[in-house]
Design an enzyme around this catalytic site. Structure first.
Site, PDB file in Angstrom:
ATOM      1  CB  ILE A  74     -28.889   3.256  -3.551  1.00  0.00           C
ATOM      2  CG1 ILE A  74     -30.038   4.089  -3.002  1.00  0.00           C
ATOM      3  CG2 ILE A  74     -29.319   1.809  -3.708  1.00  0.00           C
ATOM      4  CD1 ILE A  74     -31.127   4.377  -4.028  1.00  0.00           C
ATOM      5  CD  GLU A 108     -21.558  -5.800  -9.985  1.00  0.00           C
ATOM      6  OE1 GLU A 108     -21.072  -5.458  -8.890  1.00  0.00           O
ATOM      7  OE2 GLU A 108     -20.916  -5.813 -11.036  1.00  0.00           O
ATOM      8  CG  ASN A 113     -29.747  -6.033  -0.324  1.00  0.00           C
ATOM      9  OD1 ASN A 113     -30.741  -5.736   0.343  1.00  0.00           O
ATOM     10  ND2 ASN A 113     -28.733  -5.211  -0.504  1.00  0.00           N
ATOM     11  CE1 TYR A 120     -31.210  -0.288  -6.699  1.00  0.00           C
ATOM     12  CE2 TYR A 120     -30.624  -2.551  -6.178  1.00  0.00           C
ATOM     13  CZ  TYR A 120     -30.380  -1.197  -6.076  1.00  0.00           C
ATOM     14  OH  TYR A 120     -29.285  -0.757  -5.357  1.00  0.00           O
TER      15      TYR A 120
HETATM   16  C1  LIG Z   1     -31.942  -0.953  -0.071  1.00  0.00           C
HETATM   17  C2  LIG Z   1     -32.201   0.351   0.680  1.00  0.00           C
HETATM   18  C3  LIG Z   1     -31.326   1.445   0.077  1.00  0.00           C
HETATM   19  C4  LIG Z   1     -33.687   0.728   0.513  1.00  0.00           C
HETATM   20  O1  LIG Z   1     -33.834   2.031   1.051  1.00  0.00           O
HETATM   21  P1  LIG Z   1     -35.189   2.493   1.750  1.00  0.00           P
HETATM   22  O2  LIG Z   1     -35.054   3.936   2.051  1.00  0.00           O
HETATM   23  O3  LIG Z   1     -35.500   1.592   2.866  1.00  0.00           O
HETATM   24  O4  LIG Z   1     -36.201   2.277   0.521  1.00  0.00           O
HETATM   25  P2  LIG Z   1     -37.764   2.620   0.445  1.00  0.00           P
HETATM   26  O5  LIG Z   1     -38.302   2.961   1.794  1.00  0.00           O
HETATM   27  O6  LIG Z   1     -37.956   3.600  -0.645  1.00  0.00           O
HETATM   28  O7  LIG Z   1     -38.370   1.215   0.034  1.00  0.00           O
HETATM   29  C5  LIG Z   1     -38.306   0.757  -1.312  1.00  0.00           C
HETATM   30  C6  LIG Z   1     -39.016  -0.596  -1.431  1.00  0.00           C
HETATM   31  O8  LIG Z   1     -38.247  -1.597  -0.770  1.00  0.00           O
HETATM   32  C7  LIG Z   1     -39.119  -2.503  -0.052  1.00  0.00           C
HETATM   33  N1  LIG Z   1     -38.752  -2.449   1.350  1.00  0.00           N
HETATM   34  C8  LIG Z   1     -37.797  -1.667   1.921  1.00  0.00           C
HETATM   35  N2  LIG Z   1     -37.710  -1.944   3.235  1.00  0.00           N
HETATM   36  C9  LIG Z   1     -38.631  -2.893   3.506  1.00  0.00           C
HETATM   37  C10 LIG Z   1     -39.011  -3.591   4.692  1.00  0.00           C
HETATM   38  N3  LIG Z   1     -38.416  -3.353   5.879  1.00  0.00           N
HETATM   39  N4  LIG Z   1     -40.005  -4.509   4.587  1.00  0.00           N
HETATM   40  C11 LIG Z   1     -40.590  -4.780   3.418  1.00  0.00           C
HETATM   41  N5  LIG Z   1     -40.269  -4.139   2.242  1.00  0.00           N
HETATM   42  C12 LIG Z   1     -39.294  -3.225   2.302  1.00  0.00           C
HETATM   43  C13 LIG Z   1     -40.532  -2.044  -0.339  1.00  0.00           C
HETATM   44  O9  LIG Z   1     -41.001  -2.828  -1.416  1.00  0.00           O
HETATM   45  C14 LIG Z   1     -40.368  -0.621  -0.743  1.00  0.00           C
HETATM   46  O10 LIG Z   1     -41.321  -0.232  -1.684  1.00  0.00           O
HETATM   47  P3  LIG Z   1     -42.743   0.422  -1.233  1.00  0.00           P
HETATM   48  O11 LIG Z   1     -42.486   1.894  -1.213  1.00  0.00           O
HETATM   49  O12 LIG Z   1     -43.640   0.000  -2.311  1.00  0.00           O
HETATM   50  O13 LIG Z   1     -43.070  -0.129   0.099  1.00  0.00           O
HETATM   51  C15 LIG Z   1     -31.921   0.197   2.215  1.00  0.00           C
HETATM   52  O14 LIG Z   1     -32.537  -0.976   2.685  1.00  0.00           O
HETATM   53  C16 LIG Z   1     -30.434   0.137   2.556  1.00  0.00           C
HETATM   54  O15 LIG Z   1     -29.792   1.168   2.775  1.00  0.00           O
HETATM   55  N6  LIG Z   1     -29.881  -1.087   2.604  1.00  0.00           N
HETATM   56  C17 LIG Z   1     -28.433  -1.263   2.910  1.00  0.00           C
HETATM   57  C18 LIG Z   1     -27.589  -0.839   1.737  1.00  0.00           C
HETATM   58  C19 LIG Z   1     -27.889  -1.685   0.524  1.00  0.00           C
HETATM   59  O16 LIG Z   1     -28.044  -2.895   0.618  1.00  0.00           O
HETATM   60  N7  LIG Z   1     -27.928  -1.032  -0.655  1.00  0.00           N
HETATM   61  C20 LIG Z   1     -28.156  -1.689  -1.918  1.00  0.00           C
HETATM   62  C21 LIG Z   1     -26.874  -2.161  -2.483  1.00  0.00           C
HETATM   63  S1  LIG Z   1     -27.130  -2.926  -4.072  1.00  0.00           S
END
Ligand SMILES: CC(C)(COP(=O)(O)OP(=O)(O)OC[C@H]1O[C@@H](n2cnc3c(N)ncnc32)[C@H](O)[C@@H]1OP(=O)(O)O)[C@@H](O)C(=O)NCCC(=O)NCCS
Length: 149
Positions: A74, A108, A113, A120
């Protein structure tokens, strides 16, 4: 800030071609283009994209085996992180799993991270085990799972 105009749809070949051009610059470098292309052609895979005004802002997919599924990845485009896009995609994947008789979703994640783990946990995935020295023989992988009743 959050977006309320996120559109989630099944990934098409056109979407893949759009993603391909910006895969390494705008997302993260752990997704190989070829792997993603193979996944799209796999009938046991289910991939979604999130779009904001027709721009791809994130994507994710499931690999399905009988009544279980693994989240393959994701990812949200770097400039759109922490705006609810990952949550919107994950919610749609879980909804798809529910509608299709999937009982467990497993994934996983690197223990370092923290944002992915938060995402999750927000959807009630629980840590069920871990694998030490999993990523490049260094960090531990957490195995997380959501049971769907
Ligand atoms: C992990 C990832 C997919 C999250 O996507 P995102 O669009 O930022 O997710 P959301 O905005 O829906 O945030 C989900 C939760 O993550 C946390 N979060 C995300 N970014 C954050 C930040 N910069 N600071 C603090 N909390 C954060 C929050 O708890 C948030 O929940 P909330 O809605 O209650 O605030 C993104 O960071 C990403 O693309 N990371 C790189 C790829 C990766 O590591 N994927 C996972 C592989 S297992």
């Amino acid at each position: 800030m959050s977006y309320n105009n996120i559109k989630i749809s099944k990934m098409t070949l056109d979407d893949f071609n759009d993603i391909k051009a910006i895969l390494y610059s705008d997302f993260d470098d752990f997704w190989q283009e070829k792997t993603l292309e193979d996944e799209l052609k796999n009938e046991n895979s289910y991939y979604l994209v999130a779009k904001i005004n027709d721009e791809i802002a994130g994507f994710a997919g499931l690999k399905i085996v009988l009544d279980e599924a693994d989240i393959m990845n994701i990812v949200t485009k770097k400039i759109y992180r922490n705006l609810g896009i990952g949550s919107a995609i994950l919610e749609s994947l879980i909804e798809f799993a529910k509608q299709n008789g999937i009982k467990k979703i497993t994934l996983e994640v690197n223990e370092t991270n923290q944002y992915a783990i938060k995402l999750y946990e927000k959807f009630e995935f629980k840590k069920i085990s871990s694998r030490k020295s999993y990523y490049n023989n260094q960090n531990t992988a957490l195995i997380m799972q959501l049971s769907i009743i």
